[in-house]
Motif scaffolding. Structure first.
Motif, short mmCIF file in Angstrom:
data_model
loop_
_atom_site.label_atom_id
_atom_site.label_comp_id
_atom_site.label_asym_id
_atom_site.label_seq_id
_atom_site.Cartn_x
_atom_site.Cartn_y
_atom_site.Cartn_z
N TRP A 199 0.83 -1.21 0.00
CA TRP A 199 0.00 0.00 0.00
C TRP A 199 0.86 1.26 0.00
O TRP A 199 0.52 2.24 -0.66
CB TRP A 199 -0.92 -0.01 1.21
N ARG A 258 -6.28 0.99 -1.91
CA ARG A 258 -6.64 1.14 -0.50
C ARG A 258 -7.05 -0.19 0.14
O ARG A 258 -6.98 -0.32 1.36
CB ARG A 258 -7.78 2.15 -0.37
N TRP A 281 -6.16 -1.33 3.99
CA TRP A 281 -7.13 -1.72 5.03
C TRP A 281 -6.93 -3.17 5.45
O TRP A 281 -7.18 -3.52 6.61
CB TRP A 281 -8.55 -1.49 4.55
N TYR A 282 -6.48 -4.03 4.51
CA TYR A 282 -6.18 -5.40 4.92
C TYR A 282 -5.00 -5.43 5.88
O TYR A 282 -4.98 -6.22 6.83
CB TYR A 282 -5.89 -6.28 3.70
N VAL A 337 -4.20 -3.00 7.99
CA VAL A 337 -4.71 -2.54 9.28
C VAL A 337 -5.53 -3.64 9.95
O VAL A 337 -5.42 -3.87 11.17
CB VAL A 337 -5.58 -1.28 9.08
N MET A 338 -6.35 -4.34 9.16
CA MET A 338 -7.16 -5.43 9.70
C MET A 338 -6.26 -6.52 10.29
O MET A 338 -6.53 -7.03 11.39
CB MET A 338 -8.05 -6.01 8.59
N SER A 366 -11.91 -2.07 10.25
CA SER A 366 -11.03 -2.29 9.11
C SER A 366 -11.52 -3.47 8.26
O SER A 366 -11.35 -3.47 7.03
CB SER A 366 -9.59 -2.54 9.59
N LEU A 369 -14.23 -1.94 6.00
CA LEU A 369 -13.66 -1.06 4.98
C LEU A 369 -12.87 -1.85 3.94
O LEU A 369 -12.91 -1.54 2.74
CB LEU A 369 -12.78 -0.01 5.64
N PHE A 370 -12.15 -2.88 4.39
CA PHE A 370 -11.44 -3.72 3.41
C PHE A 370 -12.41 -4.41 2.48
O PHE A 370 -12.20 -4.45 1.25
CB PHE A 370 -10.59 -4.75 4.14
N ARG A 420 -13.77 -1.83 0.00
CA ARG A 420 -12.75 -1.37 -0.97
C ARG A 420 -12.40 -2.48 -1.96
O ARG A 420 -12.23 -2.23 -3.15
CB ARG A 420 -11.48 -0.93 -0.22
N GLU A 431 -20.39 4.43 5.86
CA GLU A 431 -19.04 4.53 6.41
C GLU A 431 -18.97 5.61 7.49
O GLU A 431 -18.31 5.42 8.52
CB GLU A 431 -18.05 4.81 5.30
#
Length: 623
Positions: free
Chosen positions: A206, A213, A217-218, A220-221, A260, A263-264, A267, A277
């Motif tokens: 990323w 994105r 987010w993955y 962060v997850m 996350s 959001l992942f 996205r 969101e």
């Protein structure tokens, strides 16, 4: 993962491999039976077994369901006996295993201490997901019935209690413990390591490609999941000073993981849900505040809400895949379907009490991590293949563009050669007209206006002048490489000499006004072009104007400009009529020369005379 955690993981793996499927050793008659389990709350707070209040229970047990307002410790009594003689019992290794103690505890065999957690007061040790086993020391055993006492200590808000306890032959207990370690520890360690590695890899991806994105987010997850797993594997509440605050941190990490996760998913599947969101972000911020400061029931409600949002996102992913059945969406939906089934199963288990050993989340998390790694890796490979294909197409396009550009340049070069040839022809025509033609006009005018027959010497002089003008036209190329005149007077001297003598013979008064020095010296080609232009203008004065006087001015108002002005007092002519009729080759020749010099050319004429004006910029390249 720290070095200590890695060493612990390696040790557990070695134990698992060495003991998996190992046969039991010992006398089967010495297997404990008639196990009776009871519990009682500790009322004296002196770590002394209570005399009253004992209640028969089954394990696993959450004592808050029985004594919801009790704060302190609870004692568990496990009474067991065997069918073998006492001497045989002493020679047979007897073991005991515990799935977990929430939060901390200590174990006695009869009156002998078998094991104790590091801390039985806040900050408590966290043994709720740590399976342990021990071999009962023979000196502590009694003939007949034996009792295992387990004292548990934990805040009432964190569901304290005791997990499954098994007593039997040591080899059987060791195998049971090995399976528990694999289910409760090893799988989590493996998942933690994989999630950490994948989170770092996709975070780096990323960082290099911010537009992707989904990878961010993955990452962060994965990192939030690592934090959440760390709270499950931790044996102490460090860096917090109480298990309650550690539980709050665990709740926050789970909320961030769910955020996350959502959001992942959106996205990755290309969904745009701005309102949802914003609501999700707002709910997450409110949930974090509740987790930090609200009472425990509200914190548990926030956790349950996050779990429901997680399940709803899994369902939404199925709908997305149904509406847009792309291969990547279908694979993600299949993975999220596993999460949905496992999530519902584990949520029911958690709401039903202490049934962590029956959860599927550990295995499902490991499988989902591998699937997601394959999915994102395949997507990354697809992007790389697209880049390679684009590079190939770009190279082919560049090759075609080069060939096309080469063809265009060849055509332009051929066209430039043709234009240069035509231009040279026009230059020769203009030079012949302005130079040799002007000399012919002057000679003809001189012969016509002469009152007496010309002598042979005079005719020879006129022919030599024509010859010199013809040579000057032929030597135009070599003149371009000659040295430029050093001053306006030197430049105009030959021109002035020829025309002054001719004007005197024709009774025309000529005045030459020239600067003494160049402010900016013009090139040889400019000087030659100006000479031709002035020759044409003066030839027109002789041929057409019937003037009695003519003035030639050459001046430089500044270092960049040069002005030429030729004015006579002749009869004049209609400039527009002559230009429109297309009869004046001389005027067109003078205008063309001025244009090539990058200057401005103007003719004004009336019955009082004619004015020819030329202004050029010496710093403008000539064409």
């Amino acid at each position: 993962m720290s070095l200590r955690a890695g060493a612990h993981l390696l040790y557990l793996l070695l134990i698992t491999l060495s003991l998996w499927g190992k046969p039991a050793l010992g006398n089967p008659n010495c297997i404990p039976n008639s196990l009776l389990i009871s519990a009682a709350p500790e009322t004296n707070k002196l770590a002394v077994k209570p005399d009253t209040g004992w209640t028969t229970i089954t394990l696993p047990d959450l004592w808050t369901t029985r004594w919801p307002r009790h704060e302190g410790a609870v004692w568990y009594q496990l009474t067991w006996a065997t069918n073998c003689p006492f001497e045989e019992l002493l020679r047979t290794p007897i073991g005991v295993s515990v799935d977990g103690i929430s939060m901390a505890g200590e174990i006695y065999i009869n009156s002998t201490l078998l094991w104790r957690d590091r801390s039985l007061t806040e900050p408590l040790s966290m043994s709720w997901n740590m399976p342990r086993w021990w071999t009962l020391p023979a000196p502590a055993l009694l003939a007949g019935e034996n009792t295992i006492w387990i004292r548990t200590s934990g805040p009432a808000t964190l569901s304290p209690g005791l997990g499954r306890v098994k007593i039997g032959l040591a080899t059987d207990i060791q195998q049971t413990h090995t399976q528990s370690v694999w289910r409760q520890r090893l799988i989590y360690y493996i998942t933690l390591g994989l999630s950490s590695a994948l989170g770092c890899v996709f975070f780096a991806v990323w960082c290099l490609r911010r537009s992707e994105r989904a990878y961010g987010w993955y990452a962060v997850m994965s990192l939030c999941w690592v934090v959440y797993l760390s709270t499950i594997l931790a044996l102490s509440p460090w860096p917090f000073n109480s298990t309650l605050w550690y539980s709050r941190a665990n709740n926050i990490s789970f909320q961030l993981y769910v955020l996350s996760f959502c959001l992942f998913t959106w996205r990755f599947t290309g969904q745009t849900l701005p309102r949802i969101e914003r609501i999700l972000w707002l709910c997450n911020a409110l949930g974090i505040l509740i987790s930090l400061f609200a009472p425990r029931p509200l914190v548990e409600l926030v956790w349950l809400t996050s779990a429901l949002i997680f399940l709803a996102t899994c369902v939404h992913c199925q709908i997305i895949a149904w509406r847009n059945p792309q291969p990547q969406h279908l694979l993600l939906a299949a993975c999220w379907l596993i999460f949905l089934i496992v999530g519902i199963h584990d949520l029911i288990r958690l709401l039903g009490g202490w049934q962590a050993h029956q959860m599927w989340g550990a295995i499902a998390g490991l499988m989902a991590t591998l699937v997601m790694a394959s999915l994102l890796g395949a997507r990354l490979v697809l992007y790389m293949q697209r880049i390679e294909s684009f590079n190939t197409e770009l190279e082919q396009g560049i090759a075609l563009a080069r060939q096309s550009l080469k063809d265009v340049l060849e055509r332009e070069h051929a066209q430039a050669i043709r234009h240069a040839t035509l231009r040279e022809r026009l230059d020769i025509v203009h030079d012949l007209h302005d130079g040799l033609g002007g000399s012919l006009v002057r000679s003809m005018a001189f012969v016509e206006q002469s009152s007496v027959a010309l002598s042979n010497e005079r005719m020879l002089s006129l022919l030599k002048t024509l010859r010199d003008d013809l040579r000057q036209v032929i030597d135009h190329g070599s003149s371009a490489g000659a040295n430029a005149p050093t001053s306006p007077i030197q430049w105009a001297a030959p021109l002035r000499h020829r025309f002054t003598r001719l004007f005197e013979q024709l009774n025309i008064q000529s005045t030459w006004q020239l600067d003494q020095h160049w402010k900016t010296q013009p090139s040889t080609l400019i000087c030659l072009a100006l000479t031709r232009l002035i020759e044409e203008a003066l030839a027109n004065v002789i041929k057409h104007s019937a003037a009695r006087s003519v003035t030639i001015v050459c001046s430089q108002a500044d270092t960049d400009s040069l002005h030429i002005r030729i004015q006579d007092d002749g009869i004049g002519f209609n400039v527009d009529s002559v230009l429109n009729a297309g009869l004046s080759v001389g005027m067109r020749s003078m205008a063309a020369r001025a244009q090539r010099l990058g200057g401005s050319f103007n003719i004004e004429s009336n019955s009082q005379g004619t004015l020819v004006f030329l202004s050029i910029n010496l710093n403008t390249p000539t064409s």
